[in-house]
Design an enzyme around this catalytic site. Structure first.
Site, PDB file in Angstrom:
ATOM      1  N   GLU A 286       0.833  -1.438   0.020  1.00  0.00           N
ATOM      2  CA  GLU A 286      -0.035   0.225   0.110  1.00  0.00           C
ATOM      3  C   GLU A 286       0.696   1.715  -0.027  1.00  0.00           C
ATOM      4  OE1 GLU A 286      -3.197  -0.752   2.804  1.00  0.00           O
ATOM      5  OE2 GLU A 286      -3.008  -3.173   3.001  1.00  0.00           O
ATOM      6  N   CYS A 320      -1.244   9.467   3.225  1.00  0.00           N
ATOM      7  CA  CYS A 320      -2.261   8.823   2.212  1.00  0.00           C
ATOM      8  C   CYS A 320      -3.432   9.799   0.808  1.00  0.00           C
ATOM      9  CB  CYS A 320      -1.958   7.867   1.998  1.00  0.00           C
ATOM     10  SG  CYS A 320      -2.528   6.880   3.052  1.00  0.00           S
TER      11      CYS A 320
HETATM   12  P1  NAP Z   1       8.599   5.213   3.509  1.00  0.00           P
HETATM   13  O1  NAP Z   1       9.754   6.187   3.859  1.00  0.00           O
HETATM   14  O2  NAP Z   1       8.256   4.129   2.531  1.00  0.00           O
HETATM   15  O3  NAP Z   1       8.780   3.814   5.376  1.00  0.00           O
HETATM   16  C1  NAP Z   1       7.314   2.706   5.396  1.00  0.00           C
HETATM   17  C2  NAP Z   1       8.687   1.782   5.910  1.00  0.00           C
HETATM   18  O4  NAP Z   1       8.970   0.904   5.121  1.00  0.00           O
HETATM   19  C3  NAP Z   1       8.886   2.123   7.121  1.00  0.00           C
HETATM   20  O5  NAP Z   1       9.208   0.800   8.342  1.00  0.00           O
HETATM   21  C4  NAP Z   1      10.886   1.974   6.947  1.00  0.00           C
HETATM   22  O6  NAP Z   1      11.619   1.939   7.738  1.00  0.00           O
HETATM   23  C5  NAP Z   1      10.480   1.155   6.188  1.00  0.00           C
HETATM   24  N1  NAP Z   1      11.672   0.601   4.223  1.00  0.00           N
HETATM   25  C6  NAP Z   1      12.179   2.070   4.344  1.00  0.00           C
HETATM   26  N2  NAP Z   1      13.738   1.180   3.759  1.00  0.00           N
HETATM   27  C7  NAP Z   1      12.983  -0.407   3.285  1.00  0.00           C
HETATM   28  C8  NAP Z   1      13.403  -1.141   2.573  1.00  0.00           C
HETATM   29  N3  NAP Z   1      14.616  -0.877   1.944  1.00  0.00           N
HETATM   30  N4  NAP Z   1      13.378  -2.267   2.839  1.00  0.00           N
HETATM   31  C9  NAP Z   1      12.247  -2.855   3.858  1.00  0.00           C
HETATM   32  N5  NAP Z   1      12.061  -2.122   4.260  1.00  0.00           N
HETATM   33  C10 NAP Z   1      12.034  -0.199   4.189  1.00  0.00           C
HETATM   34  O7  NAP Z   1       6.900   5.854   4.527  1.00  0.00           O
HETATM   35  P2  NAP Z   1       6.984   6.945   5.373  1.00  0.00           P
HETATM   36  O8  NAP Z   1       7.743   7.824   5.621  1.00  0.00           O
HETATM   37  O9  NAP Z   1       6.891   5.873   6.383  1.00  0.00           O
HETATM   38  O10 NAP Z   1       5.604   6.882   4.971  1.00  0.00           O
HETATM   39  C11 NAP Z   1       5.064   7.733   3.975  1.00  0.00           C
HETATM   40  C12 NAP Z   1       4.621   6.758   3.170  1.00  0.00           C
HETATM   41  O11 NAP Z   1       3.674   5.640   3.046  1.00  0.00           O
HETATM   42  C13 NAP Z   1       3.747   7.532   2.151  1.00  0.00           C
HETATM   43  O12 NAP Z   1       3.571   7.518   1.229  1.00  0.00           O
HETATM   44  C14 NAP Z   1       2.429   7.359   2.281  1.00  0.00           C
HETATM   45  O13 NAP Z   1       1.742   7.909   1.230  1.00  0.00           O
HETATM   46  C15 NAP Z   1       2.750   6.069   2.509  1.00  0.00           C
HETATM   47  N6  NAP Z   1       1.357   5.699   3.595  1.00  0.00           N
HETATM   48  C16 NAP Z   1      -0.058   4.635   2.317  1.00  0.00           C
HETATM   49  C17 NAP Z   1      -1.075   4.098   2.668  1.00  0.00           C
HETATM   50  C18 NAP Z   1      -1.468   4.008   2.466  1.00  0.00           C
HETATM   51  O14 NAP Z   1      -2.625   2.946   2.205  1.00  0.00           O
HETATM   52  N7  NAP Z   1      -1.471   3.594   0.968  1.00  0.00           N
HETATM   53  C19 NAP Z   1      -1.050   4.748   4.416  1.00  0.00           C
HETATM   54  C20 NAP Z   1      -0.501   5.018   5.022  1.00  0.00           C
HETATM   55  C21 NAP Z   1       1.147   5.370   4.307  1.00  0.00           C
HETATM   56  P3  NAP Z   1      12.529   2.459   8.548  1.00  0.00           P
HETATM   57  O15 NAP Z   1      11.102   3.870   8.975  1.00  0.00           O
HETATM   58  O16 NAP Z   1      13.607   2.593   9.090  1.00  0.00           O
HETATM   59  O17 NAP Z   1      13.142   4.380   7.069  1.00  0.00           O
END
Ligand code: NAP
Length: 521
Positions: A286, A320
């Protein structure tokens, strides 16, 4: 007896009782800041040399708490523990697994103010945003528990003479759960509970910006009677252990919510078969959005303006589903823009852990603060800043935290960067449409397809939008944020993800496989 699922009701913080409860909870939590939370792998709580410090966004010198930082060895240990525990947990009756979720929901309901207060500290959520996050958490637990009872029972198949046929939903195995920071209790609990109630075991790698509230969730599951090893709490950097967990041969599925780029990386890595792997890894992804509210010339201008403001600036635009584009028909462009600016100017911004019930807090961290301000600088060239952005003295914000005022950029081209790229902050791009068809084309003109809203009084346009407005969650004459569990199952199209519809009746099936069993009579 199991009562029908109902969404948890909100409170109104204008009333004295909820207000006093929240102030008391904030005081309690303030007294608990700075504690350390170990890893939880099986029945062991493991202290690590390195720690992740969770920083308070509204007061960047304050540490909310420290959590253990897992190494690859810890991640390996967590996967092996989860694999071993799968053998027993997968055979526990669905009804019993569901009861753990119902118990966790009851504990969370009792602690609703305290858990919400943690999110005011760790996330700078406003009181109502934090409270709504905890309500959604309870909803996921109550709903997925009931769904598992349904799916754990007999499934319909066509009777066939001389045979006894059945279909069973079986769990998959070890899942790696990787949530984002922005709904740090609701999404983290929703993803985790769906996987475990379906009979899987989990390695949870919480987001590094919100690991303390994830530790609280792990505590609640333990108190609710979840056996050790079913949920392994394993914080660590995405780059350091994330890839390792995703690529591991023991991993049967990855449940991810987060940004497009990280999601695409996980998608690719899940497609690669690791030596020793005997299954095709499933990924539930997602991802981000560039959501919009489209207003046509027949719409109620005031209602549209209120919807745009709430969807653009609630939780600092860090949803999001947030409205980051307002697409306004040329005939109502000036009127709607004026009302949006007037409403937004009145929004209060500050530290939400104070005794004042504020509308907006700080953005999550320094990296987000810098990135959003870079986009505001880009926006100042791509359009005209009509509110915020550091240009407007009436929207000055407090110091000491990552505060950004509500910022509105008018006259933006549909293809401008701020109209195409996810900013994830309180920045609204306002775009003019020639007519309804043009507005719909602008709405659909990004790589994403998560949420969208249309304000219109024209029945036939609403009907067209049902089919042609290409988003996973579409709203008419209301804001595009605030989906409720099993009322509006949530998930998007295109680069917004696999449209896995969290909080919907298909969701648990993503964590199970169906087995058909035929016995000759
Ligand atoms: P993110 O930077 O993509 O991080 C999400 C998760 O992925 C975190 O736990 C992060 O860990 C982990 N991660 C980072 N690099 C990784 C890798 N190489 N391998 C595995 N895991 C990894 O996103 P965010 O800043 O937390 O959240 C914001 C984003 O989420 C926005 O784009 C938003 O639109 C989206 N979102 C989507 C939904 C939906 O339902 N579609 C809902 C909520 C949010 P670290 O924190 O340790 O880097």
């Amino acid at each position: 007896m199991l009562t029908p699922y109902r969404p948890e009701p909100y409170v109104n913080f204008v009333e004295p009782e909820p207000r006093q409860m929240m102030i008391a909870a904030l005081k309690t939590v303030r007294g608990q800041l700075g504690r350390t939370y170990p890893l939880r792998i099986g029945d062991k709580q493991i202290a690590t040399d390195q720690k992740i410090a969770s920083i308070m966004p509204a007061a960047s010198e304050t540490v909310v708490g420290y959590v253990g930082k897992a190494t690859r060895e810890h991640a390996e240990q967590a996967l092996q523990t989860a694999a071993k525990t799968f053998k027993t947990w997968s055979r526990v009756e669905p009804q019993t697994r569901a009861r753990v979720l119902f118990k966790a929901a009851a504990i969370m309901r009792r602690r609703i103010y305290e858990l919400s207060a943690w999110m005011c500290f760790e996330e700078s959520k406003s009181w109502i945003e934090a409270y709504a996050d905890t309500c959604e958490t309870i909803d996921f637990l109550e709903f997925y528990g009931r769904e598992m009872v349904r799916l754990g029972g007999p499934q319909p198949v066509t009777p066939y003479p001389g045979e006894d046929n059945e279909v069973l939903y079986m769990p998959l195995g070890v899942g790696v759960v990787i949530p984002p920071w922005n709904f740090p209790l609701a999404i983290c609990t929703g993803m985790t509970s769906a996987a475990i109630v379906a009979g899987n075991t989990v390695v949870l790698k919480p987001a590094s910006a919100s690991p303390v509230i994830a530790a609280k969730m792990a505590e609640v599951f333990e108190e609710a009677g979840l056996p050790p090893g079913v949920l392994n709490y394993c914080p660590g950097s995405g780059g350091e252990i994330g890839d390792f967990l995703v690529e591991h041969a023991q991993t049967r599925f990855v449940s991810f919510t987060g940004s497009r780029d990280v999601g695409l990386g996980i998608f690719a890595r899940c497609g690669k078969v690791t030596p020793g792997q005997v299954w095709l890894k499933r990924s539930v992804l997602e991802m981000g959005g560039k959501d919009c509210i489209l207003v046509d010339e027949t719409a109620d201008v005031e209602a549209a303006a209120e919807g745009i403001v709430a969807a653009a600036f609630g939780f600092q635009g860090q949803k999001c589903s947030a409205c980051s584009r307002a697409i306004l028909h040329q005939d109502v462009y000036d009127a709607v823009l004026q009302r949006v600016v007037e409403h937004s100017r009145k929004l209060t911004v500050g530290d939400t852990t104070s005794e004042e019930n504020l509308y907006m807090g700080a953005v999550i961290d320094e990296a987000a603060y810098k990135k959003i301000n870079e986009y505001i600088a880009i926006g100042s060239k791509e359009g005209r800043i009509v509110l915020g952005g550091g240009q407007d003295a009436r929207t000055t914000v407090p110091k000491g935290g990552y505060f950004i005022p509500p910022t509105i950029v008018a006259g933006v081209d549909r293809n401008a960067r701020i109209a195409q790229e996810e900013i994830f902050g309180p920045v609204l791009a306002v775009i003019k449409a020639k007519d309804f068809d043009d507005g719909l084309e602008i709405a659909n003109g990004t790589q994403y397809g998560l949420t969208g809203a249309l304000y219109s009084r024209d029945r036939f346009r609403l009907e067209r939008a049902r089919h042609e407005f290409h988003v996973g969650n579409l709203y008419f004459n209301r804001k595009c944020t605030g989906a409720l569990v099993d009322v509006q199952p949530f998930g998007g199209f295109n680069m917004s993800g696999t449209d896995s519809k969290a909080g919907g009746r298909d969701y648990l099936l993503l964590f199970m496989q169906a087995k058909s069993i035929a016995e000759r009579l």
